[in-house]
Design an enzyme around this catalytic site. Structure first.
Site, mmCIF file in Angstrom:
data_model
loop_
_atom_site.group_PDB
_atom_site.id
_atom_site.type_symbol
_atom_site.label_atom_id
_atom_site.label_comp_id
_atom_site.label_asym_id
_atom_site.label_seq_id
_atom_site.Cartn_x
_atom_site.Cartn_y
_atom_site.Cartn_z
ATOM 1 N N CYS A 87 -6.772 37.812 30.153
ATOM 2 C CA CYS A 87 -7.326 36.603 30.783
ATOM 3 C C CYS A 87 -6.296 35.860 31.629
ATOM 4 O O CYS A 87 -6.653 34.927 32.356
ATOM 5 C CB CYS A 87 -7.895 35.673 29.719
ATOM 6 S SG CYS A 87 -9.315 36.374 28.838
ATOM 7 N N HIS A 90 -8.201 28.700 32.830
ATOM 8 C CA HIS A 90 -9.005 29.842 32.390
ATOM 9 C C HIS A 90 -10.212 29.312 31.630
ATOM 10 O O HIS A 90 -10.079 28.469 30.737
ATOM 11 C CB HIS A 90 -8.166 30.751 31.502
ATOM 12 C CG HIS A 90 -8.964 31.781 30.766
ATOM 13 N ND1 HIS A 90 -9.873 32.611 31.394
ATOM 14 C CD2 HIS A 90 -9.010 32.104 29.442
ATOM 15 C CE1 HIS A 90 -10.435 33.398 30.504
ATOM 16 N NE2 HIS A 90 -9.935 33.114 29.311
ATOM 17 N N ASN A 113 -17.031 33.376 29.827
ATOM 18 C CA ASN A 113 -15.658 33.856 30.001
ATOM 19 C C ASN A 113 -15.684 35.186 30.743
ATOM 20 O O ASN A 113 -16.095 36.203 30.197
ATOM 21 C CB ASN A 113 -14.994 34.010 28.632
ATOM 22 C CG ASN A 113 -13.540 34.456 28.725
ATOM 23 O OD1 ASN A 113 -13.046 34.831 29.794
ATOM 24 N ND2 ASN A 113 -12.845 34.423 27.607
#
Length: 339
Positions: free
Chosen positions: A116, A257, A287
């Site tokens: 990520c 993020h 996500n």
């Protein structure tokens, strides 16, 4: 020789058409819209459902839009980097597939893997390449088809992830005080037990056993990951602000993020930046791993003004984490209006 600064000169994005809502997920596993919204802030996520299409398809779509928006001559692109955890194949690289589909004739391409944190790390690498003076134009793409590794019988993880891609064009300029100013990037190596895919790599290659025992899906210990993410991202943002003498009221945007709304709220509260100055789109996409930050840039481009102080921050499997300080290089509203 004048100092070269690395700047983002355009943003492109792509998300699949299919929308997987919380209501639909509640018919698949024991969950509800209220449970998901309260715990992670997600209302829906986009899923690439077409058979035979993978990460390279979304990456190509985002890059193609980027090229069209910026008007850049494809023959002037020096490099194309795709950061992803869900490559189309073990080899060749997803970047090489994207480059071929786009018809870039004078560029080289490679994949970058940092979970990520992929876009955060890759932007730093691309900026260094530009600052060296050896390269003039680099396309950086964050793309992940997270649905390819999600177990849709596991209610703890299947509600979290979506698919998408975001792309930026990184170029050089001699104009002062814009572009990537500083990065604080770290890897602590503690994260393997808490966030990983158990099978499919060289330690545990695919077999009937690994398939039968569902070992090719993402595994996460949510509470542990949450705790580390809040601590590390908060510390990283505080450090990048301290190193660059930035106060909270001098930061126009934090672009984090997009993993969990509660993480984002906890991080920004700790560093004293109000949520009105934080780019949040997790409610729409979930996500998307390496794609979250460039997709947030894509969604918020029209709000970004030249000279805005932006702090990027991310956390991912490994554990990898960090923050970057960037000064925006153009008025985003004009770029969006000219699409």
């Amino acid at each position: 020789m004048e100092k070269i600064n690395a700047i983002i000169t355009g943003v492109g994005g792509y998300v699949p058409d299919y929308i997987l809502t919380n209501e639909e997920l509640s018919r698949m596993v024991d969950t509800s819209d209220e449970w998901i919204t309260t715990r992670v802030g997600i209302k829906e996520r986009r899923i690439l459902t077409e058979e035979g299409l993978g990460t390279s398809y979304m990456a190509r779509k985002a890059a193609k839009q980027l090229i069209q928006k910026t008007g850049v001559d494809p023959d002037t692109i020096d490099a194309l980097i795709v950061t992803t955890t869900t490559p189309d194949y073990k080899f060749p690289s997803t970047a090489s597939i994207v480059l071929g589909k786009l018809g870039l004739k004078n560029a080289f391409a490679f994949d970058f893997s940092a979970a990520c944190c992929g876009f955060l790390y890759t932007l730093d690498v691309a900026s260094s390449m530009i600052q060296s003076g050896r390269y003039k134009k680099i396309i950086v793409i964050g793309a992940d088809k997270m649905s390819s590794m999600v177990d849709y019988t596991d209610r703890a993880t299947c509600v979290l992830f979506g698919d998408g891609a975001g792309a930026v064009l990184v170029e050089g300029t001699t104009e002062e005080n814009i572009g990537l100013r500083d990065s604080y990037l770290r890897t602590d190596g503690k994260g393997l037990p808490f966030l990983h895919m158990k099978a499919g790599g060289s330690v545990c290659p695919p077999s009937h056993f690994t398939v039968d025992f569902r070992l090719h899906y993402l595994y996460q210990e949510g509470r542990t990951v949450f705790r580390y993410a809040v601590t590390d991202m908060s510390n990283d943002v505080a450090e990048i602000m301290k190193r660059n003498q930035l106060t909270a009221d001098q930061v126009q945007w934090v672009i984090p993020h997009e993993a969990n709304l509660r993480i984002i709220e906890a991080v920004t509260k700790r560093v004293g930046i109000p949520m009105g100055h934080v780019a949040v789109n997790i409610q729409h996409y979930g996500n998307t791993s390496a794609a979250t930050i460039p997709l947030a840039l894509w969604d918020y481009e029209d709000k970004l003004k030249k000279g805005d102080n932006i702090v990027f921050t991310a956390f991912g499997a490994g554990f990898v984490h960090g923050a970057s300080y960037y000064r925006w290089a153009y008025d985003g509203a004009s770029a969006v209006a000219n699409k």
